[in-house]
Motif scaffolding. Sequence first.
Motif, PDB file in Angstrom:
ATOM      1  N   PRO A 159     -69.419   5.429 -67.628  1.00 51.09           N
ATOM      2  CA  PRO A 159     -68.873   6.773 -68.079  1.00 51.09           C
ATOM      3  C   PRO A 159     -68.832   8.090 -67.147  1.00 51.09           C
ATOM      4  CG  PRO A 159     -70.877   6.038 -69.291  1.00 51.09           C
ATOM      5  CD  PRO A 159     -70.402   4.930 -67.979  1.00 51.09           C
ATOM      6  N   GLU A 160     -69.929   8.058 -66.262  1.00 50.79           N
ATOM      7  CA  GLU A 160     -70.116   9.217 -65.271  1.00 50.79           C
ATOM      8  C   GLU A 160     -69.373   9.306 -64.047  1.00 50.79           C
ATOM      9  OE1 GLU A 160     -73.613  11.550 -63.289  1.00 50.79           O
ATOM     10  OE2 GLU A 160     -74.229   9.619 -64.631  1.00 50.79           O
ATOM     11  N   TYR A 161     -69.102   7.928 -63.416  1.00 50.02           N
ATOM     12  CA  TYR A 161     -68.444   7.577 -62.157  1.00 50.02           C
ATOM     13  C   TYR A 161     -67.058   7.056 -62.214  1.00 50.02           C
ATOM     14  CZ  TYR A 161     -73.214   8.908 -60.966  1.00 50.02           C
ATOM     15  OH  TYR A 161     -74.497   9.490 -60.844  1.00 50.02           O
ATOM     16  N   ASP A 162     -66.715   6.637 -63.423  1.00 46.57           N
ATOM     17  CA  ASP A 162     -65.297   6.091 -63.731  1.00 46.57           C
ATOM     18  C   ASP A 162     -65.035   4.993 -62.759  1.00 46.57           C
ATOM     19  OD1 ASP A 162     -62.926   6.438 -65.180  1.00 46.57           O
ATOM     20  OD2 ASP A 162     -61.955   7.569 -63.608  1.00 46.57           O
ATOM     21  N   PHE A 163     -65.846   4.086 -62.378  1.00 50.76           N
ATOM     22  CA  PHE A 163     -65.412   2.621 -61.905  1.00 50.76           C
ATOM     23  C   PHE A 163     -65.377   1.630 -62.776  1.00 50.76           C
ATOM     24  CE2 PHE A 163     -69.766   3.951 -59.948  1.00 50.76           C
ATOM     25  CZ  PHE A 163     -70.504   2.622 -60.692  1.00 50.76           C
ATOM     26  N   PRO A 164     -64.775   0.505 -62.571  1.00 49.63           N
ATOM     27  CA  PRO A 164     -64.890  -0.667 -63.332  1.00 49.63           C
ATOM     28  C   PRO A 164     -65.889  -1.444 -63.259  1.00 49.63           C
ATOM     29  CG  PRO A 164     -63.413  -1.068 -61.717  1.00 49.63           C
ATOM     30  CD  PRO A 164     -64.026   0.370 -61.414  1.00 49.63           C
ATOM     31  N   LEU A 165     -66.676  -1.779 -64.449  1.00 54.48           N
ATOM     32  CA  LEU A 165     -67.680  -2.686 -64.703  1.00 54.48           C
ATOM     33  C   LEU A 165     -67.500  -3.843 -65.290  1.00 54.48           C
ATOM     34  CD1 LEU A 165     -70.247   0.095 -66.063  1.00 54.48           C
ATOM     35  CD2 LEU A 165     -70.263  -0.797 -63.724  1.00 54.48           C
ATOM     36  N   SER A 166     -68.166  -5.087 -64.897  1.00 58.81           N
ATOM     37  CA  SER A 166     -68.106  -6.334 -65.881  1.00 58.81           C
ATOM     38  C   SER A 166     -69.446  -6.458 -66.646  1.00 58.81           C
ATOM     39  CB  SER A 166     -67.649  -7.175 -65.063  1.00 58.81           C
ATOM     40  OG  SER A 166     -68.734  -7.589 -63.887  1.00 58.81           O
TER      41      SER A 166
END
Length: 177
Positions: A159-166
Motif C-alpha cells: 500500500p505504501e510502495y506500490d510493488f507486487p506482493l505474494s
Amino acid sequence: MTEIRTPRLLLRRWYDDDLAPMAEINADPPVMRWVDDGAVLGLDDTAEAIERWEDEWDEEGFGLFAVELLASGELVGFAGLSVPEFLPEVASDVAISWRLGTPFWGQGYASEAAHATLEFALQDRNLDRVISINRVGNEASENVVRKLGMKLEREAVHPEYDFPLSVHSIDLTEFQA
C-alpha cells in the motif's frame, strides 16, 4: 524466556549486544533490497525496530526472534512471527518472516529458523494458520516458502510502495513439524 534450539541455531529474545550486528545487517543494500523501499537502516532505526519487535512479544505473545549460530554465538539475523498491520487485507493474520545477513545466505539457515518458527506457532502458540508476505521476484524467500509447504493464497500490492506482493499460507494442522 522463550528460546528455540535447532541443530545449528538458537532463536531467542533480543539482547542489548544484538544492536550493532543487526544494524550492520540492516545497513547492507543486498539484504534490504527486498524490504519496503529498499533503503538501508542505520543504528537508530535498528534500535527502534528491535524495540518494536520486543513490544510485539509483550503484546502478542510472539515476535521476531534474534537468530544466532550455536557454534559461535554470532547473530545471523532474525526470524519469527508478527502481525502484518501494513497490509490491510491480511492485518488480522500472523505472518512469518526472516532477514539474515549476507554471509549467512545459501546455507539453509533461513529455512531452519523458519521451520522452527512454524513449530513454535503450532505447538507453543496454538495458531491455526500462518502467512508469509514476500515481494514478487525475491526468489530466495520464495524458496524458503516452498520448503515450508506454504501455498500461494493471493497477490497483493504494497500500500505504501506500490510493488507486487505474494501472500502464501499454511494451515498448521497440516504442517509437518
